[in-house]
Design a protein around this motif. Structure first.
Motif, PDB file in Angstrom:
ATOM      1  N   UNK A 224      35.272  42.364  43.575  1.00  0.00           N
ATOM      2  CA  UNK A 224      34.982  41.903  44.938  1.00  0.00           C
ATOM      3  C   UNK A 224      35.636  40.545  45.201  1.00  0.00           C
ATOM      4  N   UNK A 225      35.579  39.643  44.216  1.00  0.00           N
ATOM      5  CA  UNK A 225      36.220  38.333  44.363  1.00  0.00           C
ATOM      6  C   UNK A 225      37.735  38.475  44.421  1.00  0.00           C
TER       7      UNK A 225
ATOM      8  N   UNK B 284      47.547  33.180  31.380  1.00  0.00           N
ATOM      9  CA  UNK B 284      46.750  34.347  31.014  1.00  0.00           C
ATOM     10  C   UNK B 284      46.003  34.141  29.692  1.00  0.00           C
ATOM     11  N   UNK B 285      46.530  33.284  28.804  1.00  0.00           N
ATOM     12  CA  UNK B 285      45.779  32.937  27.602  1.00  0.00           C
ATOM     13  C   UNK B 285      44.525  32.159  27.987  1.00  0.00           C
TER      14      UNK B 285
ATOM     15  N   UNK C  52      44.616  34.663  38.257  1.00  0.00           N
ATOM     16  CA  UNK C  52      44.862  35.047  36.864  1.00  0.00           C
ATOM     17  C   UNK C  52      43.550  35.245  36.116  1.00  0.00           C
ATOM     18  N   UNK C  53      42.590  34.380  36.375  1.00  0.00           N
ATOM     19  CA  UNK C  53      41.265  34.536  35.750  1.00  0.00           C
ATOM     20  C   UNK C  53      40.602  35.830  36.210  1.00  0.00           C
ATOM     21  N   UNK C  54      40.620  36.108  37.500  1.00  0.00           N
ATOM     22  CA  UNK C  54      39.941  37.284  38.023  1.00  0.00           C
ATOM     23  C   UNK C  54      40.587  38.580  37.531  1.00  0.00           C
ATOM     24  N   UNK C  55      41.916  38.592  37.416  1.00  0.00           N
ATOM     25  CA  UNK C  55      42.606  39.789  36.922  1.00  0.00           C
ATOM     26  C   UNK C  55      42.200  40.082  35.479  1.00  0.00           C
TER      27      UNK C  55
ATOM     28  N   UNK D  26      39.111  43.098  31.380  1.00  0.00           N
ATOM     29  CA  UNK D  26      38.279  43.010  30.172  1.00  0.00           C
ATOM     30  C   UNK D  26      36.918  43.661  30.393  1.00  0.00           C
ATOM     31  N   UNK D  27      36.297  43.374  31.515  1.00  0.00           N
ATOM     32  CA  UNK D  27      34.972  43.957  31.778  1.00  0.00           C
ATOM     33  C   UNK D  27      35.073  45.469  31.978  1.00  0.00           C
ATOM     34  N   UNK D  28      36.169  45.951  32.588  1.00  0.00           N
ATOM     35  CA  UNK D  28      36.353  47.399  32.762  1.00  0.00           C
ATOM     36  C   UNK D  28      36.481  48.088  31.406  1.00  0.00           C
TER      37      UNK D  28
END
Length: 292
Positions: A56-57, A83-84, A193-196, A201-203
């Protein structure tokens, strides 16, 4: 969490007063997100909540960039480092969301406040940065504050406490990483980059587990609200660190203990524990000594 942005090169006029007001709003918004995450976690597994809120974010930031004609700013100039850093912060987010799900908000915040103390220890060990006597006193006080807040041996510890401490440790590693390299990224690239990474990871965690549970119409409204608050909080946070000095702004993170107590009492009926506030006060003093 804020201090990892201290290594970002600022290109805007400096104003600590404006930055302080913006960052106070950012932490109020973040605390609203945390409260909604805790509400959702009563009905859904934490990884699914993390994925839904993050997507959503992400929709919010991509939509905003598209409407303003700034889609190109979503991709970082230094993708490997970005991305790291995002991977560390994604792990940090998943762990702290789990802590929010199983602990009172104020208690989870107290443990997250250990980040400045852990940064000092890691910087000493990995970057060979010297600590002043006040800094070492702050480190010792920080761990004493945790003992006061958690009362080990009196109150049983659980995985939520371990997750909150692990979250603070991952965040501290992200700070140490950015101390080695100066990053000059756009606001949107830092958040996107954080949200992607967090959504991917959560998926993966959701699919590796029991999969998705059905989501009701009212749940979608809560998810959308949490996602928009998450996007707004990150945008405010990055902007605050663009225009203000990190050493002045970072301690405002401690304002979350007020929101944690407020949301905990109003939404979840959590009592305001004196030992939690005492431990928080000690950790706040320790963080101030370390940041001096």
């Amino acid at each position: 969490m804020p201090a990892e942005l201290s290594a970002i090169g600022a290109t805007l006029p400096r104003s600590n007063l404006r930055a302080a007001l913006i960052v106070l709003c950012a932490f109020a918004v973040f605390s609203g997100t945390d409260a909604l995450v805790k509400l959702l976690a009563q009905s859904f597994p934490v990884p699914q909540v993390t994925f839904m809120v993050t997507v959503a974010a992400l929709v919010g930031i991509v939509g905003s960039a598209g409407l303003s004609g700034r889609v190109g700013t979503l991709w970082p100039r230094h993708p490997r480092l970005a991305f790291l850093r995002a991977g560390l912060l994604a792990g940090d987010t998943i762990l702290i969301y789990y802590a929010f799900a199983v602990l009172p908000l104020a208690e989870a915040y107290v443990l997250a406040f250990l980040s400045p103390v852990l940064v000092a220890v890691l910087a000493f060990g990995f970057l060979h940065e010297r600590l002043s006597r006040a800094g070492w006193l702050g480190v010792l006080l920080g761990f004493a504050g945790v003992i006061v807040a958690l009362r080990p041996g009196v109150v049983p510890m659980n995985l939520g406490h371990a997750a909150a401490i692990g979250s603070a440790l991952l965040f501290a590693f992200s700070l140490v990483l950015l101390r080695r390299t100066q990053v000059t990224e756009s606001d949107t690239a830092l958040v996107a980059s954080l949200l992607v990474v967090l959504s991917v990871l959560s998926l993966v965690i959701v699919l590796a587990g029991s999969g998705f549970e059905a989501v009701g119409l009212m749940d979608f409204a809560t998810i959308a609200a949490a996602g928009l608050l998450l996007f707004a909080g990150h945008a405010l946070l990055v902007r605050a660190f663009r225009i203000g000095d990190a050493s002045v702004i970072a301690p405002f993170q401690y304002s979350q203990i007020v929101w944690g107590c407020l949301y905990g009492a109003l939404l979840f009926g959590a009592p305001v524990e004196i030992h939690t506030l005492a431990g928080a006060a000690i950790i706040i003093v320790s963080g101030w000594l370390v940041l001096k």
